[in-house]
Scaffold this motif. Sequence first.
Motif, short mmCIF file in Angstrom:
data_model
loop_
_atom_site.label_atom_id
_atom_site.label_comp_id
_atom_site.label_asym_id
_atom_site.label_seq_id
_atom_site.Cartn_x
_atom_site.Cartn_y
_atom_site.Cartn_z
N ILE A 1 -10.17 5.36 -14.27
CA ILE A 1 -10.51 6.43 -13.35
C ILE A 1 -9.88 6.13 -11.99
O ILE A 1 -10.03 5.05 -11.44
CB ILE A 1 -12.04 6.56 -13.21
CG1 ILE A 1 -12.63 7.04 -14.54
CG2 ILE A 1 -12.41 7.50 -12.11
CD1 ILE A 1 -14.12 7.15 -14.53
N GLY A 2 -9.21 7.14 -11.45
CA GLY A 2 -8.62 7.00 -10.13
C GLY A 2 -7.45 6.04 -10.07
O GLY A 2 -7.09 5.58 -9.00
N GLU A 3 -6.82 5.72 -11.20
CA GLU A 3 -5.71 4.78 -11.19
C GLU A 3 -4.54 5.35 -10.42
O GLU A 3 -4.20 6.52 -10.54
CB GLU A 3 -5.29 4.46 -12.62
CG GLU A 3 -4.12 3.48 -12.69
CD GLU A 3 -3.68 3.22 -14.10
OE1 GLU A 3 -2.54 2.79 -14.30
OE2 GLU A 3 -4.49 3.45 -15.02
N SER A 4 -3.91 4.54 -9.61
CA SER A 4 -2.76 4.99 -8.81
C SER A 4 -1.58 4.08 -9.10
O SER A 4 -1.61 2.89 -8.83
CB SER A 4 -3.09 4.94 -7.32
OG SER A 4 -1.92 5.12 -6.56
N SER A 5 -0.55 4.64 -9.68
CA SER A 5 0.59 3.82 -10.05
C SER A 5 1.34 3.30 -8.84
O SER A 5 1.87 2.19 -8.85
CB SER A 5 1.54 4.63 -10.95
OG SER A 5 1.91 5.84 -10.31
N LEU A 6 1.42 4.09 -7.77
CA LEU A 6 2.13 3.62 -6.58
C LEU A 6 1.40 2.45 -5.93
O LEU A 6 2.01 1.45 -5.52
CB LEU A 6 2.28 4.77 -5.57
CG LEU A 6 2.97 4.42 -4.25
CD1 LEU A 6 4.36 3.86 -4.50
CD2 LEU A 6 3.04 5.63 -3.34
N ILE A 7 0.07 2.54 -5.85
CA ILE A 7 -0.71 1.45 -5.25
C ILE A 7 -0.58 0.18 -6.08
O ILE A 7 -0.32 -0.91 -5.55
CB ILE A 7 -2.19 1.86 -5.12
CG1 ILE A 7 -2.35 3.04 -4.16
CG2 ILE A 7 -3.04 0.68 -4.66
CD1 ILE A 7 -1.96 2.73 -2.74
N THR A 8 -0.77 0.30 -7.38
CA THR A 8 -0.69 -0.90 -8.22
C THR A 8 0.71 -1.50 -8.20
O THR A 8 0.87 -2.72 -8.26
CB THR A 8 -1.10 -0.56 -9.66
OG1 THR A 8 -0.32 0.55 -10.12
CG2 THR A 8 -2.57 -0.20 -9.73
N THR A 9 1.72 -0.65 -8.12
CA THR A 9 3.10 -1.16 -8.03
C THR A 9 3.30 -1.93 -6.74
O THR A 9 3.87 -3.03 -6.73
CB THR A 9 4.10 0.01 -8.11
OG1 THR A 9 3.97 0.66 -9.37
CG2 THR A 9 5.53 -0.51 -7.97
N LEU A 10 2.82 -1.37 -5.64
CA LEU A 10 2.98 -2.05 -4.34
C LEU A 10 2.22 -3.37 -4.31
O LEU A 10 2.75 -4.38 -3.82
CB LEU A 10 2.51 -1.13 -3.21
CG LEU A 10 3.43 0.04 -2.86
CD1 LEU A 10 2.75 0.98 -1.86
CD2 LEU A 10 4.74 -0.47 -2.28
N ILE A 11 1.00 -3.36 -4.81
CA ILE A 11 0.21 -4.61 -4.83
C ILE A 11 0.91 -5.66 -5.69
O ILE A 11 0.99 -6.84 -5.34
CB ILE A 11 -1.21 -4.36 -5.34
CG1 ILE A 11 -1.98 -3.43 -4.40
CG2 ILE A 11 -1.97 -5.67 -5.50
CD1 ILE A 11 -2.28 -4.01 -3.05
N GLY A 12 1.44 -5.22 -6.84
CA GLY A 12 2.15 -6.16 -7.70
C GLY A 12 3.37 -6.74 -7.03
O GLY A 12 3.65 -7.94 -7.14
N LEU A 13 4.11 -5.90 -6.31
CA LEU A 13 5.30 -6.39 -5.60
C LEU A 13 4.93 -7.28 -4.43
O LEU A 13 5.70 -8.17 -4.06
CB LEU A 13 6.14 -5.20 -5.13
CG LEU A 13 6.81 -4.37 -6.24
CD1 LEU A 13 7.42 -3.11 -5.67
CD2 LEU A 13 7.88 -5.20 -6.95
N CYS A 14 3.77 -7.04 -3.83
CA CYS A 14 3.31 -7.91 -2.74
C CYS A 14 3.07 -9.34 -3.22
O CYS A 14 3.10 -10.28 -2.41
CB CYS A 14 2.02 -7.36 -2.12
SG CYS A 14 2.24 -5.89 -1.09
N LYS A 15 2.83 -9.51 -4.50
CA LYS A 15 2.57 -10.84 -5.06
C LYS A 15 3.85 -11.54 -5.50
O LYS A 15 3.79 -12.65 -6.02
CB LYS A 15 1.63 -10.72 -6.26
CG LYS A 15 0.31 -10.03 -5.97
CD LYS A 15 -0.50 -9.85 -7.24
CE LYS A 15 -1.77 -9.06 -6.99
NZ LYS A 15 -2.55 -8.85 -8.24
#
Length: 644
Positions: free
Chosen positions: A141-155
Amino acid sequence: MFNNDKYPPGMRQQVLQFFSKVLAQVQHPLLHYLNVHRPVQKLLRLGGTVPGSLTEKEEVQFTTVLCSKIQQDPALLTYILEGKKTIGRKASREATAPLREAASVRDKDRPHIKAPDNGTCGAWASSAQLPAETEEPDGAIGESSLITTLIGLCKSKKGRVALKARENLLLLVSVASQAAATYLVQSSPCCPAIIEYLCQLYQSLPSSLDPADIAALEGISWRLPSAPSDEASFPGKEALAAFLGWFDYCDHLITEAHTVVSDALAKAVAEKLFVEILQPQLLHVSEQSVLMSTALLTVMLRQLRSPALLQEAVAFLLGMDQQPAAPEDSPRTLCTHLIRHCDHLSDEISIATLRLFEELLQKPHEHIVRSLILCHLEGRSYVARGSPEPESYEDTLDLEEDPYFTDSFLDSGFQPSVKPPPAPATNPDGKTAVTEIVNSFLCLVPEEAKTSAFLEETGYDTYVHDAYGLFQECSSRVTPWGWPLAPPPLDPHEPERPFFEGPFLQMLFDRMSRILEQPYSLNLQVTSVLSRLALFPHPLIHEYLLDPYTNLAPGCRSLFSVLVRVIGDLMQRIQRVPQFPGKLLLVRRQLMGQVPGEQLDHQTFLQGVVVLEEFCKELAAIAFVKFPPHGPRLHPSKPPEGHV
């Protein structure tokens, strides 16, 4: 659009580069078209999930273009932050209604752009449906691909990729639109994902971290690589630097983000990190757990800059209750527990918690000073009502009634150097008063217990210049709070009320009264906190901590009265230490590193005497730069050279 790994190597990079260039160069807005934002979302889902992906560079370029487009037109946010599953059609419509209106206004502003016919592949009728109202069978629910992509790249382990991803996320949360920021908070996992990573980094810290190493690690910034250097390295440094770097980034996000996002992020940090993780560790029975969590919290406070997160940290540590505590209050709050930790059986816990409070006192938040100190001093119930002013300073101190100042003690040959003059006259310029106050502190320690005269660069002048800089810094920090310049007048007919200095000052005074029995490092920390308090330019703080001529009510004590009793104890103990002057000078030289350290009899006592002498000089210097005592100026002039 490809959706698995059956394509030739390098195909992902090519597709990402192509879409990045197209979206960056086209002038016509395309992201709100169904046939554009759906492939963009699917393309985002293919990356950012596996750390160390070969397409990290292209992915971060692609997210840079998307975040730039969203910053230019926040109404596009909903078309990119599509969830796989809706939370509810009614809630979604309510959340996205302002964005729909914004999109309508945008289209009206571009009358030359016409919607394509329904028969075309980019049918406007289908693209006009907001992404939040669509459904897909699977997904969170409420999954955001852009947010998860950015967080993943931040790591990412690649420093430049991680930095660019963090800059992109910062760009996204700083969107100017109120509606877009609200949508970002309510309909995307932005805040939970950021805070979840912060908590993961904290929980990955090794439990064997040395609190001294934690306190010594400085200069960690989210913009700089966090890899440990060969010099001054210690076990766990890389994990500690990673956590502090991400905490610094969260603090920066909260500072730069839209107010809606900023408040949500700050509350999430307080709830998930402070309350759920840190608080149980601060209250734990394990000494290592308390030491490590206290040291980490101190370093976090040192790095903290955002007002919203500072507000949450203050509420977490001190609570927001404005009512002064009573002496019999039980430790219901975290603040009370922390104050008790300052007087813990473990000297290490006491020192670590005192450092925490010292760091807290340097933050620009009025509630800190008001909660710990001012709420107990308001009303000036520590001042005797209806009694005449003492004719001499000795009447104020009641030395004749002090058990330390007995006839046999005075006949022993150790006369106290505290022979204060009569109460100073109130000259218009106040110079006489400040001279008497300064001399009261400078003459407090007896000549037999002074050693600074035998050594260079240990005089009172050094403290004056240091206090001047610290007082200017403190004054500039508190200027917006609008503190009065003078204490309120006393009503002589008002009945006296019981005075309680509050648990914080009570603890500090109790610690100060044991300065001759405590370890050197603990004494340094106690006096450091008291000096920080004395620097505050509030008339009540100045009167209670720095004015020896305050006529105290019966049963009350002040910092000066505590020091007087310590001096009485000191002058009795001197008689029991053979060759006291020589040993004292040797200990002082040991503390300054001039001679090798060796264990001596009465070493703790002798070190306490050295700290006491220096502390009295420091208080004299602070009183001098805060001149005049009954109206502390906020912008003192340059201190003169030489002694007062």
